[in-house]
Scaffold this active site. Structure first.
Site, PDB file in Angstrom:
ATOM      1  N   HIS A  45      -3.747   4.136   4.630  1.00  0.00           N
ATOM      2  CA  HIS A  45      -4.817   3.131   4.703  1.00  0.00           C
ATOM      3  C   HIS A  45      -6.117   3.724   4.181  1.00  0.00           C
ATOM      4  CE1 HIS A  45      -7.321  -0.104   6.184  1.00  0.00           C
ATOM      5  NE2 HIS A  45      -8.041   0.763   6.849  1.00  0.00           N
ATOM      6  N   ARG A 105       0.874  -1.188   0.000  1.00  0.00           N
ATOM      7  CA  ARG A 105       0.000   0.000   0.000  1.00  0.00           C
ATOM      8  C   ARG A 105       0.901   1.224   0.000  1.00  0.00           C
ATOM      9  NH1 ARG A 105      -1.442   2.554   4.597  1.00  0.00           N
ATOM     10  NH2 ARG A 105      -1.423   0.684   5.900  1.00  0.00           N
ATOM     11  N   TYR A 151       4.012   5.358  11.329  1.00  0.00           N
ATOM     12  CA  TYR A 151       4.347   3.982  11.660  1.00  0.00           C
ATOM     13  C   TYR A 151       5.254   3.292  10.637  1.00  0.00           C
ATOM     14  CZ  TYR A 151       0.214   3.313   8.633  1.00  0.00           C
ATOM     15  OH  TYR A 151      -0.696   3.371   7.601  1.00  0.00           O
TER      16      TYR A 151
END
Length: 412
Positions: A309, A305, A318
């Site tokens: 998200h 990805r 993160y």
């Protein structure tokens, strides 16, 4: 490339495929004995695994755009024509352009939310183009490329994220179910549907999409078990994009996801999800065996990805840029373009025309979104109770007063 598969149909297993695809060692059993448990064999495997940072997977196109032969899966793309290859490239480019426009629209307040597919185009287009018209697709909420392959107007997807419809398309018109927001539940729906068409005697198949995060849900594992026990003609397609929102693969599983299929008694294959040809070939294999009555299969598409998200997420909190840059080098669109150019299957005229088509698509969807009519604000109070309810009437009146306050303020 070495093929990693848990398929029981193949008794042979190459030495290279015994190395764990997650960087650890794996053991192969035969006749109740564990192979390579001790001594030099185990040490050799450990060293080999430690040296490799790349997982073993099915790959037909390298990141540099070079064609790789594969004895098991070449047959499923053997007859592909230059026109079809250009079609796959066009699908990926237009899907990415649509996705980028949707992200921009959300940032400008035109959509409530958007779940980007950036980086996952090859997994979706390859698998989507492997389906037949009579197959049935159960998506999650990120399968915009698969929706494109099934003929769903992209403006309907935007209408759902804008909040003006519940999807806007007839699932039976495209054999493409409405997007599923509840994580993993569509795997059970797909399995039940597959069991139904099998009882009806149909020779079609079902494919269910979900992500690596959803693979930890109970619904998905229940679906695996039901599909295996009842030999349902369903393909489970897991897009492993490395992150379940902010949770990495290492925090979700101790073994490669495709190997979970073995525990339920059906084959699992890990495919290079940034390779549209490999994704097409492996999905064709899985769907064909399902149609023949050979039961379910699990495909783990190893992809990434590239963006957030959803547009409410900040991936910089993160994960680092180094990881993202490494995956950008494996870009699925650039990979196929390099192959097309090296094979003289596309010229500059083709790419220029596609660029113009891409811009036209972006303009069309932007205009369509801005022209969408808001739904009736009071429709949310309809059909809450079959015979009405005093509390709902009270809430409706309160909402009407709230709406009227805006009109009154404008008139002041």
């Amino acid at each position: 490339m070495t093929v990693e598969s848990t398929a029981p149909r193949k008794p042979r297993r190459s030495a290279a495929s015994k190395a764990g695809t997650d960087g650890s060692t794996a053991t192969a059993t035969s006749g109740g004995k564990t192979a390579g448990d001790t001594g030099t064999k185990r040490a050799t495997r450990t060293t080999r695994a430690a040296k490799s940072t790349e997982p073993e997977l099915v790959q037909l196109l390298t990141p540099e755009g070079k064609r790789v032969k594969n004895a098991e899966y070449d047959a499923y793309v053997a007859g592909i024509t230059p026109e079809e290859l250009r079609g796959l490239y066009r699908d990926m480019v237009l899907t990415r352009r649509f996705d980028a426009e949707a992200t921009s629209l959300q940032r400008q307040g035109e959509l409530g939310l958007w779940a980007s597919l950036l980086g996952q185009e090859a997994a979706q287009i390859g698998s989507g183009r492997a389906t037949r018209e009579d197959d049935y697709v159960f998506p999650t909420y990120r399968e915009h490329g698969v929706a494109w392959c099934r003929g769903v107007d992209p403006t309907n997807l935007l209408g759902m994220f804008r909040g003006v419809n519940n999807g806007g398309w007839d699932p039976n018109g495209n054999n493409f179910h409405l997007y599923t927001i509840v994580i993993g539940s569509q795997a059970l729906h797909a399995t039940g549907y597959a069991m139904g068409i099998a009882k009806d005697g149909a020779d079609s198949a079902v494919i269910a999409y979900f992500g690596d995060g959803a693979s930890s849900q109970g619904d998905v594992n229940e679906a695996f078990n039901f599909a295996a026990v009842y030999n349902a003609p369903v393909v489970f397609f897991c897009q492993n994009n490395q992150w379940a929102i902010s949770e990495s693969n290492e925090k979700q599983t101790r073994v490669p996801l495709y190997q979970r299929a073995q525990g339920f008694g059906f084959p699992g294959v890990r495919v290079d999800g940034n390779d549209v040809l490999a994704s097409l070939a492996v999905t064709r294999w899985a769907l064909e065996r399902a149609r023949r009555g050979e039961g379910p299969a699990l495909i783990e598409a190893w992809t990434y990805r590239m963006g957030a998200h959803t547009t409410s997420d900040d991936p910089s909190r993160y994960r680092g840029d180094e990881e993202r840059l490494a995956w950008e080098a494996k870009d699925p669109i650039l990979r196929l373009r390099r192959y097309l150019e090296a094979s003289n299957h596309a010229d500059e005229g083709f790419f220029a025309e596609l660029e113009a088509e891409s811009e036209a698509l972006g303009k069309r969807v932007r205009e369509a979104v801005r022209a969408m009519q808001d739904p009736d604000h009071f429709a949310i109070f309809e059909n809450v109770y079959a015979d009405g309810h005093a509390l709902v009437d009270e809430e409706r009146a309160q909402f009407a007063a709230y709406q009227a306050s805006f009109t009154d303020a404008e008139g002041v």
